[in-house]
Design an enzyme around this catalytic site. Structure first.
Site, PDB file in Angstrom:
ATOM      1  N   TYR A 284      45.915 -17.046 -98.183  1.00  0.00           N
ATOM      2  CA  TYR A 284      45.811 -17.740 -96.898  1.00  0.00           C
ATOM      3  C   TYR A 284      46.800 -17.163 -95.893  1.00  0.00           C
ATOM      4  CZ  TYR A 284      45.431 -21.602 -93.598  1.00  0.00           C
ATOM      5  OH  TYR A 284      45.228 -22.357 -92.481  1.00  0.00           O
ATOM      6  N   TYR A 334      39.187 -17.213 -88.347  1.00  0.00           N
ATOM      7  CA  TYR A 334      39.984 -18.316 -88.872  1.00  0.00           C
ATOM      8  C   TYR A 334      39.122 -19.561 -88.906  1.00  0.00           C
ATOM      9  CZ  TYR A 334      43.609 -21.696 -89.763  1.00  0.00           C
ATOM     10  OH  TYR A 334      44.353 -22.700 -90.338  1.00  0.00           O
TER      11      TYR A 334
END
Length: 379
Positions: A284, A334
């Site tokens: 991440y 994103y």
């Protein structure tokens, strides 16, 4: 639960700064495409898992998909920490017979929608009351504080943050789906970029994206009859450290020993696969330093060694541990990290734009700054 379930379908909508469709429409598009990828009819879906921040609830999704009776539905909190946990919920539900065909998704219009911190005053929670009155209004401000401490403690520099940004941008430049596909990035550009929250510059921050992604999870037995080769869910875990504050882990004995450390302990306890066995990772990356923190937390190097680990092209294809091979949140899109899950599956299928030789295992993580989750996929 080990290897009891598998991801058999993945899909995503196009990514863009602005998409006209609603979040609900995008979600349905992604789920239908993922079911088609798996060769499963919508009427067979009986399980749902999503983020608590998802604006499209399972009732609306179920009606628009045309599914039958649903027997399992649940959500996972904390935004960037939620993705692998959603898939883990479906794996548990399938392993225990609560459902047979589960879908997880994330749909978000972050590029064309408002910023969640724009109305900061009414959003102050108990933990935020210790930071927002003093100017830490955005996630980037909160992570910048941890980054400054990390740079000081371990002797890291902005060059180490740049190693992450440049590695994932190179991945995106070979990925036609990526928003930054046609945007190369040099170290000189990185160093001259404007500050967002010092010491984090523009290229240390994820993109603002509209789009949706989804995956389909079934039992290992059912997976053998699906259209695509299965990506088995070998291990799944979540982590919430004691005395932790989401995003602002400043008051712990070691603020840099974040949620990934707790999550990793659980993950490897239930796994036959160790860090040295993992060929590629999807970590991440809402902010570049989170990758360095996670390299340490998930055992690829020791405490304080994440910066040095990134040197010499280690995070690129051909390096020690290629990461975020679609471009990740920094350079592909994103959508709260869900694209990392789909890219992990593509690596095991051999369909990634940046295939890693011998990639039969893949780690996928949620955000290190918040209560998090992770999974290990294997072919």
């Amino acid at each position: 639960m080990k290897d009891a379930a598998a991801i058999v379908g993945i899909a995503e909508t196009p990514f863009a700064r602005t998409l006209e469709a609603s979040e609900k429409s995008l979600a349905v598009q992604a789920i239908l495409a993922a079911l088609d990828d798996a060769g499963i009819e919508p009427a067979e879906v009986d399980g749902f898992a999503s983020y608590t921040l998802e604006s499209t609830d399972e009732v609306e999704i179920a009606k628009n998909l045309g599914v039958g009776d649903a027997t399992f539905f649940a959500q996972v909190g904390y935004g960037g920490g939620a993705g692998p946990g959603c898939v883990g919920l479906l794996a548990m539900a399938i392993a225990t017979g609560r459902c047979r065909v589960g879908v997880a998704w994330r749909s978000r219009k972050r590029g064309s929608g408002g910023r969640p911190w724009a109305g900061a005053a009414p959003q102050v929670t108990a933990s935020a009351s210790w930071t927002r009155p003093w100017g830490l209004l955005r996630p980037v401000d909160e992570i910048a504080m941890l980054t400054r401490r990390y740079l000081y403690e371990v002797g890291a520099t902005r060059d180490h943050l740049a190693n992450v940004a440049l590695a994932v941008r190179k991945m995106a430049n070979r990925n036609p789906r990526a928003l930054m596909h046609d945007e190369p990035l040099t170290r000189e550009q990185y160093m001259s970029a404007r500050w967002i929250s010092e010491p984090l510059c523009l290229y240390d921050n994820c993109l603002e994206t509209d789009g949706a992604l989804a995956c389909v999870v079934v039992s290992a037995e059912r997976a053998r009859d699906c259209r695509q080769a299965p990506a088995y869910l070998h291990a799944v875990a979540q982590g919430l450290p004691r005395q932790s504050h989401a995003m602002v882990n400043y008051w712990c004995d070691d603020p840099l020993r974040g949620p990934s450390w707790v999550c990793a302990e659980q993950l490897y306890r239930d796994s036959d696969i160790r860090p040295e066995d993992i060929r590629v990772a999807q970590i991440y990356d809402a902010f570049t330093p989170l990758v360095l923190f996670s390299l340490e937390g998930y055992g690829f190097c020791g405490r304080g060694e994440g910066a040095a680990f990134s040197e010499g092209g280690a995070l690129e294809v051909g390096g020690r541990l290629p990461i975020n091979t679609s471009g990740g949140g920094l350079s592909e899109a994103y959508v709260h990290g869900f694209n990392l899950i789909n890219e992990g599956v593509r690596q095991l299928r051999g369909t990634s734009s940046n295939p890693v030789a011998g990639a039969d295992t893949c780690l996928v993580t949620g955000g290190d700054g918040v209560p998090t989750s992770a999974l290990i996929l294997r072919s």
